[in-house]
Scaffold this motif. Structure first.
Motif, PDB file in Angstrom:
ATOM      1  N   ARG A   1       7.625  -7.857 -22.264  1.00  0.00           N
ATOM      2  CA  ARG A   1       7.562  -7.163 -23.558  1.00  0.00           C
ATOM      3  C   ARG A   1       6.787  -5.846 -23.440  1.00  0.00           C
ATOM      4  O   ARG A   1       7.171  -4.844 -24.039  1.00  0.00           O
TER       5      ARG A   1
ATOM      6  N   HIS B   1      -1.309  -9.831 -28.304  1.00  0.00           N
ATOM      7  CA  HIS B   1      -0.475 -10.693 -29.156  1.00  0.00           C
ATOM      8  C   HIS B   1       0.379  -9.836 -30.090  1.00  0.00           C
ATOM      9  O   HIS B   1       1.573 -10.077 -30.250  1.00  0.00           O
ATOM     10  N   ALA B   2      -0.243  -8.827 -30.682  1.00  0.00           N
ATOM     11  CA  ALA B   2       0.497  -7.923 -31.563  1.00  0.00           C
ATOM     12  C   ALA B   2       1.453  -7.037 -30.777  1.00  0.00           C
ATOM     13  O   ALA B   2       2.584  -6.781 -31.202  1.00  0.00           O
TER      14      ALA B   2
ATOM     15  N   VAL C   1       3.093  -7.640 -28.119  1.00  0.00           N
ATOM     16  CA  VAL C   1       4.287  -8.335 -27.637  1.00  0.00           C
ATOM     17  C   VAL C   1       5.112  -8.902 -28.789  1.00  0.00           C
ATOM     18  O   VAL C   1       6.067  -9.644 -28.578  1.00  0.00           O
ATOM     19  N   GLY C   2       4.721  -8.549 -30.015  1.00  0.00           N
ATOM     20  CA  GLY C   2       5.547  -8.900 -31.161  1.00  0.00           C
ATOM     21  C   GLY C   2       5.177 -10.163 -31.870  1.00  0.00           C
ATOM     22  O   GLY C   2       5.981 -10.719 -32.622  1.00  0.00           O
ATOM     23  N   SER C   3       3.948 -10.641 -31.681  1.00  0.00           N
ATOM     24  CA  SER C   3       3.486 -11.841 -32.374  1.00  0.00           C
ATOM     25  C   SER C   3       2.428 -11.456 -33.387  1.00  0.00           C
ATOM     26  O   SER C   3       1.634 -10.555 -33.150  1.00  0.00           O
TER      27      SER C   3
END
Length: 245
Positions: A28, A225-226, A228-230
């Motif tokens: 990602r 975390h943010a 990579v799209g979470s």
């Protein structure tokens, strides 16, 4: 097209294994297109271990080998600005995370204070699993831990090893940015793979207590975390109790 095969998600984390999550985060962060296939059965994987990738028929296993393969084939530059000393630091941290893996896994599968909560979370989120299959997996892991060595430790001794590893991370992860500057590199994906699998799990192990008490580790984990799209935030810890089903 690249297909990443790894263990399923849990508690909003894209893979409940640190190695698979490391590869997922690397993909990602580098923007390489891929399909993510979650599986439990690793029998078809190289050496019977997850994660692995299939790149248009080319099968590659082992997280470090996967990252090296992708970097070479696709000319990825995520680490191109690093010095030799920084590459050496990354190597040492990566090997230390291999040690942390065993303690993290021990906390889930062997320590009876936390095993029920982990088991029930898997059963709740993945209904295809059964208590019998998880008990078999627990027995298999107990054998692995015994022969690796961590299974011969008392819980306090096992956690002391993991906490020593986390202390190193707490000392080297900066309060802002990433390990080597303002942009993440491969080692940040690796750190995230393991720290996220501790911090985002609302199971209050000594490892999670340590991470939660160190703002720089929490910030770093949340930033990757943010990136990579979470966007899922951790729940309140459960202090070892089972999740109601």
């Amino acid at each position: 097209m690249i297909t990443l095969y790894s263990y399923p998600e849990l508690f909003g984390v894209a893979d409940n294994n640190g190695y698979g999550l490391k590869v997922y985060a690397f993909l990602r962060l580098t923007g390489v297109p891929f399909v993510h296939q979650h599986i439990f059965d690793a029998s078809a994987a190289p050496r019977g271990q997850l994660p692995y990738i299939d790149d248009d028929g080319e099968t590659v296993g082992d997280s470090e080998t996967i990252i090296a393969y992708l970097s070479h084939k696709y000319g990825l530059t995520i680490d191109s600005g690093l010095s030799l000393a920084q590459h050496h630091t990354d190597h040492l941290i990566t090997r230390m995370l291999d040690d942390l893996y065993w303690v993290m896994s021990y906390s889930r599968w062997q320590d009876e204070n936390y095993w029920p909560a982990f088991r029930d979370a898997l059963l709740t989120q993945h209904p295809s699993l059964t208590e019998d299959s998880l008990r078999s997996a627990q027995e298999f892991n107990a054998m692995r831990y015994y022969y690796q060595g961590i299974g011969r430790y008392a819980p306090a001794e096992a956690y002391a090893r993991g906490l020593a590893d986390l202390q190193v991370l707490a000392d080297v992860v900066p309060p802002v940015g990433y390990l080597h500057g303002p942009a993440p590199t491969t080692v940040d994906a690796a750190i995230y793979g393991f720290v996220a699998n501790i911090f985002f799990y609302p199971i209050d192990t000594p490892l999670r207590q340590f991470v939660a008490a160190h703002a720089n580790l929490v910030r770093h984990c949340a930033a990757i975390h943010a990136a990579v799209g979470s966007a899922v935030l951790p729940d309140e810890p459960m202090a070892g109790r089972s999740i109601a089903r």
